[in-house]
Scaffold this active site. Structure first.
Site, PDB file in Angstrom:
ATOM      1  CG  HIS A   6      -1.953  -1.079   1.227  1.00 23.77           C
ATOM      2  ND1 HIS A   6      -3.208  -0.940   0.709  1.00 23.77           N
ATOM      3  CD2 HIS A   6      -1.894  -2.353   1.703  1.00 23.77           C
ATOM      4  CE1 HIS A   6      -3.887  -2.068   0.874  1.00 23.77           C
ATOM      5  NE2 HIS A   6      -3.105  -2.945   1.467  1.00 23.77           N
TER       6      HIS A   6
ATOM      7  CG  ASN B 149      -7.899  -4.155   1.197  1.00 24.40           C
ATOM      8  OD1 ASN B 149      -7.192  -3.164   1.378  1.00 24.40           O
ATOM      9  ND2 ASN B 149      -7.434  -5.386   1.257  1.00 24.40           N
TER      10      ASN B 149
HETATM   11 FE1  HDD Z   1      -2.381  -4.714   5.547  1.00 29.18          FE
HETATM   12  C1  HDD Z   1      -0.906  -1.703   5.186  1.00 29.18           C
HETATM   13  C2  HDD Z   1      -5.354  -3.429   4.398  1.00 29.18           C
HETATM   14  C3  HDD Z   1      -3.819  -7.851   5.709  1.00 29.18           C
HETATM   15  C4  HDD Z   1       0.421  -5.930   6.997  1.00 29.18           C
HETATM   16  N1  HDD Z   1      -3.000  -2.935   4.895  1.00 29.18           N
HETATM   17  C5  HDD Z   1      -2.237  -1.795   4.837  1.00 29.18           C
HETATM   18  C6  HDD Z   1      -3.033  -0.701   4.361  1.00 29.18           C
HETATM   19  C7  HDD Z   1      -4.280  -1.189   4.122  1.00 29.18           C
HETATM   20  C8  HDD Z   1      -4.258  -2.587   4.479  1.00 29.18           C
HETATM   21  C9  HDD Z   1      -5.470  -0.420   3.604  1.00 29.18           C
HETATM   22  C10 HDD Z   1      -2.537   0.709   4.135  1.00 29.18           C
HETATM   23  C11 HDD Z   1      -2.807   1.584   5.316  1.00 29.18           C
HETATM   24  C12 HDD Z   1      -2.367   2.987   5.005  1.00 29.18           C
HETATM   25  O1  HDD Z   1      -3.035   3.632   4.182  1.00 29.18           O
HETATM   26  O2  HDD Z   1      -1.351   3.381   5.544  1.00 29.18           O
HETATM   27  N2  HDD Z   1      -4.191  -5.503   5.053  1.00 29.18           N
HETATM   28  C13 HDD Z   1      -5.299  -4.777   4.710  1.00 29.18           C
HETATM   29  C14 HDD Z   1      -6.461  -5.646   4.724  1.00 29.18           C
HETATM   30  C15 HDD Z   1      -6.023  -6.885   5.092  1.00 29.18           C
HETATM   31  C16 HDD Z   1      -4.600  -6.792   5.310  1.00 29.18           C
HETATM   32  C17 HDD Z   1      -7.885  -5.206   4.402  1.00 29.18           C
HETATM   33  C18 HDD Z   1      -6.792  -8.155   5.274  1.00 29.18           C
HETATM   34  C19 HDD Z   1      -8.045  -8.187   5.610  1.00 29.18           C
HETATM   35  N3  HDD Z   1      -1.792  -6.555   6.188  1.00 29.18           N
HETATM   36  C20 HDD Z   1      -2.549  -7.704   6.207  1.00 29.18           C
HETATM   37  C21 HDD Z   1      -1.815  -8.758   6.876  1.00 29.18           C
HETATM   38  C22 HDD Z   1      -0.611  -8.211   7.260  1.00 29.18           C
HETATM   39  C23 HDD Z   1      -0.617  -6.835   6.823  1.00 29.18           C
HETATM   40  C24 HDD Z   1      -2.313 -10.159   7.096  1.00 29.18           C
HETATM   41  C25 HDD Z   1       0.559  -8.828   7.975  1.00 29.18           C
HETATM   42  C26 HDD Z   1       0.533  -9.915   8.643  1.00 29.18           C
HETATM   43  N4  HDD Z   1      -0.529  -3.974   5.934  1.00 29.18           N
HETATM   44  C27 HDD Z   1       0.450  -4.635   6.583  1.00 29.18           C
HETATM   45  C28 HDD Z   1       1.658  -3.785   6.875  1.00 29.18           C
HETATM   46  C29 HDD Z   1       1.209  -2.389   6.345  1.00 29.18           C
HETATM   47  C30 HDD Z   1      -0.168  -2.693   5.760  1.00 29.18           C
HETATM   48  C31 HDD Z   1       2.944  -4.319   6.379  1.00 29.18           C
HETATM   49  C32 HDD Z   1       2.138  -1.630   5.424  1.00 29.18           C
HETATM   50  C33 HDD Z   1       2.187  -0.230   5.956  1.00 29.18           C
HETATM   51  C34 HDD Z   1       1.492  -0.277   7.209  1.00 29.18           C
HETATM   52  O3  HDD Z   1       1.025  -1.537   7.438  1.00 29.18           O
HETATM   53  O4  HDD Z   1       1.331   0.630   7.980  1.00 29.18           O
HETATM   54  O5  HDD Z   1       1.933  -3.771   8.231  1.00 29.18           O
END
Ligand code: HDD
Length: 686
Positions: A76, A149
C-alpha cells in the site's frame, strides 16, 4: 580571472541582504533559527574557489535533503488521502458503546487514505489491483482505525502467509519487474498453490480491481469484528462503506490507457473534487449478527476469505463519511499517517480471525521501521484529538515534555502533594470476555476448507458482461505467465470454481483444459447475490461524472455553454478540449480550452461531446489524437453526443449508432450510463 568578482542574478547576488528583520516570521532561517542572507550561493574561498566546510547553511540544507525519504510502506505504498468527518445518522448505543455511534448528528473527525497494494510509492494509480481503504476516526475515546480494502475478502486466511503473498505479487526478486501488477509468474504460482486465494482473486480480476475513481469504490472492514454495548453484551459486525456516487469501474483497456494519460489519475480526481467542493461521501453500513446466525452459515465468519451476502444479513446504515479537506502537506500527513488495526476504542473489539490477529502485531511493528521511532503517535496526523496520558517515556524524537517525578504507576506521590500522573479508569477499554480453551495447534480449522463456493457465488451473481471481463482479465494475466505448469494449475482450480470460467480462459489462451483440481471440500451452490454486481447496481447519474466537450474553430458558442451549464447543474463537471488551448474563434467570439486535445484523451472522461462544424470535423478526421479521442470513447462504451457537423469524425473513428450515440441534447441523459451491450461488437472477450 579575478576570484572575488560576482555576477548579478535576477534574484539578487551574494552580497544582497535579506530585507526582513531578524525574528520576522517570513525570514528564512536555518533549522536553529539563524537568519539566512543568501540561499543561492555556497560559501567559497574566492568566487571560483573551493566550497568551505565551514558553510553550516549549505551543510544543514544538504544534510536534511539527503535524508528526506523514509522507507515506503511495504504494501500500500502508493496512496492518497483526505481529511473529513464521520456523522452518526442512526445511533446504536444498544449495540456498541463506541462514542462515535452514540448520538444522531454527532461528528467525529477522520483521516482517510486510499491506496493500491502492489506498486511502489511512485507507481501509477490505475493498475489492476485491490485498493486500500483506511479510515482513522479521531473519536473522543481515542483513535479507531478501520483498515480495510475495496474488496470484502482477503487472499489468505492466516497472517503467516502474508509475507509469501506479498513477495509473490511484488516485482520479481531478481529482475525487479513488473511494477504494480499481478500479471507475472510468481503471483500466479503462489495463488495456484493456495486455492484459498480464489475468492479474492476473482474479485480482483473483476471490474472491482479497476475502479473508476477512489470516490466510486466501496470499502470493507473485511474481518468480522465485535461490537460491545455498555452492559458488555456483544454482537458480531462486518463494516461496509458505500459510495454516494455508486460503485463504478473502468474497463481494462481504459484503465491501462488512463495510466499513460495520467499517472496520477485517481489522486488528481480526489484532490480536484475536494478543491471544487464536490466532497466525496460514503455511508457506513453494518452487518450485525449473533453467534446463532454465525453458526447457521455454511462457512466460518472468522475466515476472511468469506463474505456474508447482504441478502443473508442486511446492511444497516449508521452514518456517513464526508471528505472535505485536502492535506496541507503530503509527506507530513499522508505519508506519515500510520493506520493500526489494533487501534480500537471501547465498544469495538476483535474476533479470533487468524488474519486479523496477525495484523494486530504487524502494523504497530512496521511503523518503527517506517517512521523510525516508537513515538510515531506524536506526529500530528497520528495523534489522537482527545487527551492522552500514560507512563511511556523517552524514546527517539520524544516531543512531549513530561513534568514531575511520576513515570510509574501505581505511585503515592500525591500523598506528598505531587502530581501522581494518569491512572487506569474503570470506564476504559475492556476486552470482551470470551471463554478460551483448547490444545495448542498449528492447523487450519476444517470450517475454513471450502475455497470454491464463494468465488462461484461471485461468478454466478454478476452480469454476463462482467463475467466476460473476469474471464478476459484472467486470460490476459495468464498470457503473461511463462510457466506452463502454473497456467495449468490455475485452470485446474478455475474448473472447480466454475466449469464455464475454466473453459473460457483455456479457450482464450488457446490451451487444453487440464484435469480439475481435487478440492479439500466440495463446493456448494449458494444463492445469487445481486449486490455483488457493479453493473446491476450502476447508478444512472451525472453526479461526479466528467464530460469532455471537444470543439474547434467555428463551433457554436451557445451550444458549448448551454451543455456545460446543464452538465454542471446535474452535478457533473465539464472540461473544454480543443486542438489548441489559446483563444479559438467560434461562431460568436472566441473561447479558450481547459485541455489540449493531445493531452486530454477521452480516457480521462466518462462521456464526450463533439461540438464541431463540418469543416472542423473534416480537419480532425485527419488528426490521430482526434480519431483516438472518439474511437476510444466508443470502445470504452461511453456516451458520445455529436453535433450534426461532427459526422465525418464519427465515421473516421468507426462509431456506429446505438443508444449511447446521440445528438448534443441527448447526451445529458445518455452520459449517465455506459453501454455494455456495445462491447461484444468491438472486442473479443473470453
Ligand atoms: Fe495490511 C498496510 C489493508 C492484511 C500488513 N494494509 C495496509 C493498508 C491497508 C491494508 C489499507 C494501508 C494503510 C495505510 O493507508 O497506511 N491488510 C489490509 C487488509 C487486510 C490486510 C484489508 C486483510 C483483511 N496486512 C494484512 C496482513 C498483514 C498486513 C495479514 C501482515 C501480517 N498492511 C500490513 C503492513 C502495512 C499494511 C505491512 C504496510 C504499511 C502499514 O502496514 O502501515 O503492516
Amino acid at each position: 580571472m579575478a576570484d572575488d568578482k560576482s555576477y548579478k542574478t535576477e534574484r539578487g547576488n551574494a552580497g544582497e541582504r535579506h530585507q526582513l528583520a531578524t525574528g520576522d516570521t517570513q525570514a528564512m532561517t536555518t533549522n536553529f533559527g539563524v537568519p539566512i542572507s543568501d540561499n543561492q550561493n555556497s560559501l567559497k574561498a574566492g568566487a571560483r574557489g573551493p566550497t568551505l566546510l565551514e558553510d553550516f547553511v549549505l551543510r544543514e540544507k544538504i544534510f536534511h535533503f539527503d535524508h528526506e525519504r523514509i522507507p515506503e510502506r511495504i504494501v500500500h505504498a502508493r496512496g492518497s488521502a483526505a481529511h473529513g468527518y464521520f456523522e452518526c445518522t442512526d445511533p446504536i448505543p444498544e449495540i456498541s458503546r463506541a462514542s462515535l455511534f452514540a448520538e444522531k448528528g454527532k461528528k467525529t473527525p477522520v483521516f482517510t487514505r486510499f491506496s493500491t497494494v502492489a506498486g511502489g510509492a511512485g507507481s501509477v494509480d490505475t493498475p489492476r489491483d485491490v485498493r486500500g481503504f483506511a479510515v482513522k476516526f479521531y473519536t473522543d475515546e481515542g483513535n479507531w482505525d478501520l483498515v480495510g480494502n475495496n474488496i470484502p475478502v482477503f487472499f489468505i486466511q492466516d497472517a503467516i502467509k502474508f509475507p509469501d503473498l506479498i513477495h509473490s505479487v511484488k516485482m520479481e526478486a531478481d529482475r525487479a519487474y513488473p511494477q504494480a501488477g499481478s500479471a507475472h509468474d510468481t503471483f500466479w504460482d503462489f495463488v495456484s498453490l493456495m486455492p484459498e486465494t480464489l475468492h479474492t482473486l476473482i474479485w480482483a480480476m473483476s471490474d472491482r480491481g479497476i475502479p473508476r475513481s477512489l470516490r466510486m469504490m466501496e470499502g470493507f472492514g473485511v474481518h468480522t469484528f465485535k461490537l460491545v454495548n455498555a452492559q458488555g453484551e456483544e454482537q458480531f459486525c462486518k463494516f461496509h462503506w458505500r459510495p454516494k456516487l455508486g460503485t463504478q469501474s473502468f474497463i481494462w483497456d481504459e484503465s491501462a490507457k488512463a495510466q499513460g494519460a495520467d499517472n496520477d489519475f485517481h489522486r488528481r480526481d480526489l484532490w480536484e473534487a475536494i478543491e471544487r467542493g464536490d466532497y466525496p461521501e460514503w455511508e457506513l453500513a453494518l452487518q450485525i449478527f449473533d453467534q446463532d446466525l454465525a453458526d447457521s452459515l455454511p462457512y466460518d465468519v472468522l475466515d476472511a476469505t468469506k463474505i456474508i451476502p447482504e441478502e443473508v444479513v442486511p446492511l444497516r446504515v449508521v452514518g456517513r463519511m464526508v471528505l472535505d479537506r485536502n492535506p496541507d502537506n503530503f509527506f507530513a500527513e499522508t505519508e506519515q499517517s500510520a493506520f493500526l488495526p489494533s487501534n480500537v476504542v471501547p465498544g469495538i473489539d476483535f474476533t479470533d480471525d487468524p488474519l486479523l490477529q496477525g495484523r494486530l502485531f504487524s502494523y504497530l511493528d512496521t511503523q518503527k521501521s517506517r517512521l523510525g521511532t516508537t513515538n510515531f503517535h506524536q506526529i500530528p496526523v497520528n495523534a489522537p484529538k482527545c487527551p492522552f496520558a500514560n507512563m511511556q517515556r523517552d524514546g527517539m524524537m520524544q516531543t512531549m515534555i513530561f513534568k514531575g517525578r511520576a513515570n510509574y504507576e501505581p505511585n503515592s506521590l500525591n500523598d506528598a502533594g505531587e502530581d501522581p500522573g494518569p491512572r487506569p479508569v474503570e470506564a476504559g477499554f475492556h476486552t470482551a470476555e470470551q471463554r478460551v480453551e483448547g490444545k495448542k495447534l498449528r492447523i487450519r480449522p476444517e470450517s475454513f476448507a471450502d475455497h470454491y463456493s464463494q468465488p462461484r457465488l461471485y461468478w454466478n451473481s454478476v452480469t454476463d458482461n462482467e463475467r466476460a471481463h473476469i474471464a478476459s482479465a484472467i486470460t490476459f494475466e495468464l498470457s503473461k505467465v511463462s510457466l506452463d505448469h502454473v497456467r495449468e494449475r490455475v485452470l485446474s482450480h478455475l474448473r472447480v470454481l466454475h466449469e464455464d470460467l475454466g473453459r473460457r480462459v483455456a479457450d482464450g489462451l488457446g490451451i487444453e483444459l487440464p484435469e480439475a483440481a481435487e478440492p479439500a471440500k466440495a463446493p456448494i451452490d449458494l444463492d445469487v447475490s445481486d449486490a455483488l454486481s457493479i453493473q446491476k447496481n450502476w447508478p444512472a447519474t451525472l453526479e461526479g461524472r466528467q464530460i469532455a466537450i471537444l470543439f474547434d474553430e467555428g463551433s457554436s458558442k451557445s451550444e458549448i455553454e448551454s451543455l456545460k451549464s446543464a452538465v454542471e447543474s446535474a452535478g457533473g463537471t465539464a472540461m473544454l478540449v480543443a486542438p489548441k488551448v489559446g483563444g479559438i474563434p467560434l461562431d460568436q467570439g472566441e473561447m479558450t480550452a481547459d485541455g489540449q486535445l493531445a493531452g486530454s484523451p477521452s480516457v480521462l472522461f466518462d462521456a464526450v461531446a463533439l461540438v464541431l462544424t463540418g469543416d472542423a470535423a473534416q480537419k480532425l478526421a485527419k488528426n490521430s489524437a482526434a480519431i483516438g479521442f472518439v474511437s476510444d470513447a466508443y470502445a470504452h462504451l461511453k456516451a458520445i453526443g455529436a453535433s450534426e457537423g461532427a459526422q465525418a469524425l464519427l465515421d473516421k473513428a468507426g462509431v456506429e449508432k446505438d443508444d449511447g450515440v446521440t445528438d448534443i441534447a441527448g447526451l445529458l441523459e445518455a452520459a449517465k450510463l455506459r453501454y455494455w451491450d456495445r462491447e461484444p461488437k468491438l472486442r473479443d472477450l473470453a
